[in-house]
Design a protein around this motif. Structure first.
Motif, PDB file in Angstrom:
ATOM      1  N   SER A  11       0.833  -1.204   0.000  1.00 59.41           N
ATOM      2  CA  SER A  11       0.000   0.000   0.000  1.00 59.41           C
ATOM      3  C   SER A  11       0.870   1.257   0.000  1.00 59.41           C
ATOM      4  O   SER A  11       0.608   2.217  -0.718  1.00 59.41           O
ATOM      5  N   LEU A  12       1.909   1.239   0.797  1.00 59.66           N
ATOM      6  CA  LEU A  12       2.831   2.366   0.860  1.00 59.66           C
ATOM      7  C   LEU A  12       3.531   2.568  -0.485  1.00 59.66           C
ATOM      8  O   LEU A  12       3.634   3.694  -0.977  1.00 59.66           O
ATOM      9  N   LEU A  13       3.989   1.471  -1.084  1.00 60.79           N
ATOM     10  CA  LEU A  13       4.656   1.564  -2.378  1.00 60.79           C
ATOM     11  C   LEU A  13       3.703   2.091  -3.459  1.00 60.79           C
ATOM     12  O   LEU A  13       4.095   2.906  -4.291  1.00 60.79           O
ATOM     13  N   ARG A  14       2.475   1.632  -3.453  1.00 57.07           N
ATOM     14  CA  ARG A  14       1.489   2.130  -4.426  1.00 57.07           C
ATOM     15  C   ARG A  14       1.232   3.617  -4.222  1.00 57.07           C
ATOM     16  O   ARG A  14       1.138   4.385  -5.175  1.00 57.07           O
ATOM     17  N   SER A  15       1.113   4.017  -2.968  1.00 55.34           N
ATOM     18  CA  SER A  15       0.875   5.432  -2.665  1.00 55.34           C
ATOM     19  C   SER A  15       2.054   6.283  -3.112  1.00 55.34           C
ATOM     20  O   SER A  15       1.881   7.353  -3.694  1.00 55.34           O
ATOM     21  N   LEU A  16       3.266   5.814  -2.845  1.00 51.33           N
ATOM     22  CA  LEU A  16       4.454   6.547  -3.276  1.00 51.33           C
ATOM     23  C   LEU A  16       4.539   6.635  -4.801  1.00 51.33           C
ATOM     24  O   LEU A  16       4.877   7.681  -5.356  1.00 51.33           O
ATOM     25  N   ALA A  17       4.236   5.532  -5.474  1.00 50.12           N
ATOM     26  CA  ALA A  17       4.260   5.530  -6.937  1.00 50.12           C
ATOM     27  C   ALA A  17       3.221   6.506  -7.494  1.00 50.12           C
ATOM     28  O   ALA A  17       3.494   7.249  -8.437  1.00 50.12           O
ATOM     29  N   ALA A  18       2.051   6.519  -6.893  1.00 51.10           N
ATOM     30  CA  ALA A  18       1.012   7.451  -7.338  1.00 51.10           C
ATOM     31  C   ALA A  18       1.429   8.893  -7.090  1.00 51.10           C
ATOM     32  O   ALA A  18       1.223   9.775  -7.933  1.00 51.10           O
ATOM     33  N   LEU A  19       2.041   9.134  -5.955  1.00 52.05           N
ATOM     34  CA  LEU A  19       2.493  10.483  -5.613  1.00 52.05           C
ATOM     35  C   LEU A  19       3.594  10.945  -6.565  1.00 52.05           C
ATOM     36  O   LEU A  19       3.570  12.085  -7.051  1.00 52.05           O
ATOM     37  N   VAL A  20       4.545  10.089  -6.860  1.00 48.39           N
ATOM     38  CA  VAL A  20       5.619  10.433  -7.788  1.00 48.39           C
ATOM     39  C   VAL A  20       5.058  10.683  -9.186  1.00 48.39           C
ATOM     40  O   VAL A  20       5.437  11.637  -9.867  1.00 48.39           O
ATOM     41  N   THR A  21       4.149   9.839  -9.612  1.00 50.64           N
ATOM     42  CA  THR A  21       3.528  10.024 -10.924  1.00 50.64           C
ATOM     43  C   THR A  21       2.777  11.343 -11.000  1.00 50.64           C
ATOM     44  O   THR A  21       2.901  12.082 -11.976  1.00 50.64           O
ATOM     45  N   GLY A  23       3.260  14.006  -9.161  1.00 53.20           N
ATOM     46  CA  GLY A  23       4.238  15.093  -9.092  1.00 53.20           C
ATOM     47  C   GLY A  23       4.905  15.328 -10.439  1.00 53.20           C
ATOM     48  O   GLY A  23       5.084  16.470 -10.866  1.00 53.20           O
ATOM     49  N   ALA A  24       5.280  14.251 -11.120  1.00 53.01           N
ATOM     50  CA  ALA A  24       5.891  14.381 -12.444  1.00 53.01           C
ATOM     51  C   ALA A  24       4.913  14.999 -13.435  1.00 53.01           C
ATOM     52  O   ALA A  24       5.284  15.858 -14.237  1.00 53.01           O
ATOM     53  N   PHE A  25       3.671  14.578 -13.376  1.00 51.60           N
ATOM     54  CA  PHE A  25       2.654  15.134 -14.270  1.00 51.60           C
ATOM     55  C   PHE A  25       2.479  16.629 -14.026  1.00 51.60           C
ATOM     56  O   PHE A  25       2.444  17.426 -14.965  1.00 51.60           O
ATOM     57  N   LEU A  26       2.382  17.030 -12.772  1.00 52.88           N
ATOM     58  CA  LEU A  26       2.219  18.447 -12.449  1.00 52.88           C
ATOM     59  C   LEU A  26       3.431  19.258 -12.879  1.00 52.88           C
ATOM     60  O   LEU A  26       3.300  20.381 -13.363  1.00 52.88           O
TER      61      LEU A  26
END
Length: 110
Positions: A11-21, A23-26
């Motif tokens: 869950s933590l890894l998925r959340s981090l991946a979503a956050l990084v994605t 952030g990159a998009f923004l």
């Protein structure tokens, strides 16, 4: 107990991946806008310099020291935009130019 720990890690890894994605998009969306905003500021500075030049010519004449000073300010603003964006704004034509030929302006004597 081990299943909860491994689930929490996933869950933590998925959340981090979503956050990084996200952030990159923004970042990718905001970067061109910032560039366009800065280029617009460049255009505005050139337009103000052109107005000051036109006012100096109208008040003091085209060959006056005041007009010559304003002409140099206009050239400086155009060079600044050229250095930053490889384009410069021509307020008379209302367009960006991609060649560094702002010294060939027939309106003002050199």
């Amino acid at each position: 107990m081990r299943t909860n720990t491994s689930w929490d890690r996933r869950s933590l890894l998925r959340s981090l991946a979503a956050l990084v994605t996200m952030g990159a998009f923004l970042f990718l969306v905001a970067a061109p806008r910032a560039h366009a905003d800065e280029r617009d500021k460049c255009r505005q500075r050139i337009e103000k310099a052109e107005v000051r030049l036109n006012n100096a010519v109208a008040k003091h004449g085209a060959k006056s020291p005041e007009a010559r000073d304003r002409w140099h300010e206009l050239r400086s603003e155009r060079e600044h935009c050229w250095t930053a964006y490889h384009q410069w704004w021509d307020g008379r034509d209302h367009q960006w130019h991609t060649e560094a030929n702002w010294n060939h302006d027939d309106r003002w004597p050199d």
